[in-house]
Design an enzyme around this catalytic site. Structure first.
Site, PDB file in Angstrom:
ATOM      1  N   HIS A 168      35.266 -31.882  84.382  1.00 21.87           N
ATOM      2  CA  HIS A 168      34.217 -31.160  83.765  1.00 21.87           C
ATOM      3  C   HIS A 168      34.383 -29.636  83.839  1.00 21.87           C
ATOM      4  CE1 HIS A 168      31.336 -34.749  84.372  1.00 21.87           C
ATOM      5  NE2 HIS A 168      32.358 -34.989  83.593  1.00 21.87           N
ATOM      6  N   TYR A 212      21.361 -32.147  86.273  1.00 22.60           N
ATOM      7  CA  TYR A 212      20.524 -31.865  87.319  1.00 22.60           C
ATOM      8  C   TYR A 212      19.060 -31.549  86.769  1.00 22.60           C
ATOM      9  CZ  TYR A 212      24.682 -31.294  90.216  1.00 22.60           C
ATOM     10  OH  TYR A 212      25.783 -31.603  90.837  1.00 22.60           O
ATOM     11  N   PRO A 239      23.162 -33.641  99.328  1.00 22.61           N
ATOM     12  CA  PRO A 239      24.170 -33.879  98.225  1.00 22.61           C
ATOM     13  C   PRO A 239      23.941 -32.997  97.075  1.00 22.61           C
ATOM     14  CG  PRO A 239      22.113 -35.659  98.666  1.00 22.61           C
ATOM     15  CD  PRO A 239      22.336 -34.592  99.677  1.00 22.61           C
ATOM     16  N   LYS A 270      29.212 -31.118  97.884  1.00 24.09           N
ATOM     17  CA  LYS A 270      30.108 -30.219  98.970  1.00 24.09           C
ATOM     18  C   LYS A 270      30.272 -30.743  99.978  1.00 24.09           C
ATOM     19  CE  LYS A 270      29.692 -26.765  96.027  1.00 24.09           C
ATOM     20  NZ  LYS A 270      31.103 -26.602  95.112  1.00 24.09           N
ATOM     21  N   TYR A 277      30.069 -23.716  92.323  1.00 21.46           N
ATOM     22  CA  TYR A 277      30.128 -25.057  92.175  1.00 21.46           C
ATOM     23  C   TYR A 277      31.876 -25.510  91.959  1.00 21.46           C
ATOM     24  CZ  TYR A 277      28.483 -29.427  90.001  1.00 21.46           C
ATOM     25  OH  TYR A 277      28.045 -30.674  89.949  1.00 21.46           O
TER      26      TYR A 277
END
Length: 389
Positions: free
Chosen positions: A72, A200, A292, A296, A384
């Site tokens: 990704h 998200y 969550p 991480k 990220y």
């Protein structure tokens, strides 16, 4: 029995540490209180940072991950009927890999089997003794028989409820904690993902996440009350609520089906300091927990493994304890930065009970800033894909 390093905890962080140490010629024994089947049956997130991917390759257990994992190079963020993309490679020249934590664990167990390393399952009454001396040992009970392993070092990879953190005297430890007033209701379904990338979503009804395990296995979450129970939610009720929290264009293409797993995960942030006491070193959830949001947990455990592995390798190869002496401070410096990102992202995407209209406006302004600012997106992308070790 005697070994060089006893690893308490047979989850992915303990297994990864063991495999890396084996590559360096350092002997380990792993103690796990559950059965192998139980460990492999746990459902966990599967977004792997670049650092964890690199460690798997260094450990020589990356073949299936490379073949089956999904690269990704960005993620989608939705709010107020809008959706925008953060491009990881544009801002960091790095990616993440979607590959289930269960599969990571399975690969590491297979590798441990191949090298014939010792792993003891379903052990009881584990006690870490004399960790503050040069001659620690671990006592435990297996199959009704009391046993003892003498060692040079102990790696505590046994999670929040394990014995390792509690072995450090209470007057030595300092603990920091934030409990969030909401949880995540998640389901696993044998359906194609609604999008090739994670979504998200911040909505007036609360947070939602659209994720995946593979091309035919999807993982979805919605924010719920911390006191809720998964049994209160039928599959139909879950899908209906999820559709209301994601953009209409996404909801229209959502493929639903029966859930094969449904559970509620609480959200908390937790850190204990220090992460070392004598010859006992804490790794992963034994020392810290993150919500969550942003996936991480395993990745932060992997950074601990990196620092401890480097310190142990330096000790055995060169007789130099500098890396071990620096372990706690070095690991915690990265842990707190990761905690900050997970805390920030959680507060940005969720609606807390009692949230004021001002708070909601601030969330929308922050999301708009992230959408419109290349600098903000670069910061998000860096966190990220994983801060460098």
């Amino acid at each position: 029995m005697r070994t060089q390093v006893v690893i308490v905890g047979g989850g992915p962080s303990g297994l990864l540490l063991g495999q890396l140490l084996h590559k360096a010629g350092i002997e380990t024994v792993v103690l796990e209180r559950k059965s192998r089947a139980y460990v492999l049956g746990r459902i966990r997130a599967g977004v792997l940072e670049r650092g964890l991917v690199g460690l798997m390759r260094e450990a020589g257990v990356d073949a299936r991950m490379t073949a089956e994992g999904y690269v990704h190079d960005g993620t989608l963020i939705a709010y107020d009927g809008d959706m925008f993309r953060v491009d990881f490679t544009k801002h960091t020249d790095a990616t993440v890999l979607v590959y289930g934590q269960t599969e990571v664990t399975r690969d590491l167990y297979a590798a441990r089997d191949d090298i014939g390393a010792k792993t003891h399952f379903e052990v009881e009454n584990v006690v870490i003794e004399d960790a503050d001396s040069d001659h620690p040992f671990v006592a435990f009970r297996e199959g009704g028989v009391d046993q003892r392993i003498d060692c040079d070092f102990v790696a505590g990879c046994d999670g929040f409820h394990g014995v390792s953190r509690k072995t450090i005297p209470a007057d030595v430890r300092r603990e920091y904690e934030k409990v969030y007033p909401f949880g995540w209701l998640g389901i696993l379904s044998e359906t194609p993902p609604v999008n090739d990338e994670l979504i998200y979503a911040n909505s007036d009804r609360g947070f939602a996440l659209c994720s995946m395990r593979n091309a035919n296995l999807s993982r979805y979450y919605i924010q719920c009350d911390a006191s809720d129970n998964a049994d209160n939610w039928s599959d139909e009720a879950f899908w209906t609520e999820l559709r209301k929290r994601i953009p209409a264009s996404v909801a229209d293409s959502l493929v639903t089906g029966p859930s094969i797993e449904k559970s509620i995960a609480p959200l908390r942030s937790f850190v204990t300091e220090p992460m070392r006491w004598g010859r006992l070193f804490l790794c992963g959830d034994a020392a810290h927990i993150v919500p969550p949001t942003g996936a991480k947990g395993l990745n932060t455990a992997a950074s601990d493994v990196h620092y401890l592995y480097q310190g142990l390798r330096q000790f055995y190869a060169e007789g130099d304890a500098a890396g071990l002496d620096a372990y706690s401070a070095q690991a915690l410096a990265r842990v707190w930065k990761t905690e900050r990102f997970s805390w920030w992202f959680s507060n940005l995407m969720h609606h807390a009970p009692g949230q004021s209209d001002f708070d909601k406006k601030m969330q929308l302004a922050e999301l708009a800033f992230l959408r419109d600012s290349p600098e903000a997106q670069a910061s998000f992308a860096l966190n990220y894909v994983g801060l460098p070790y």
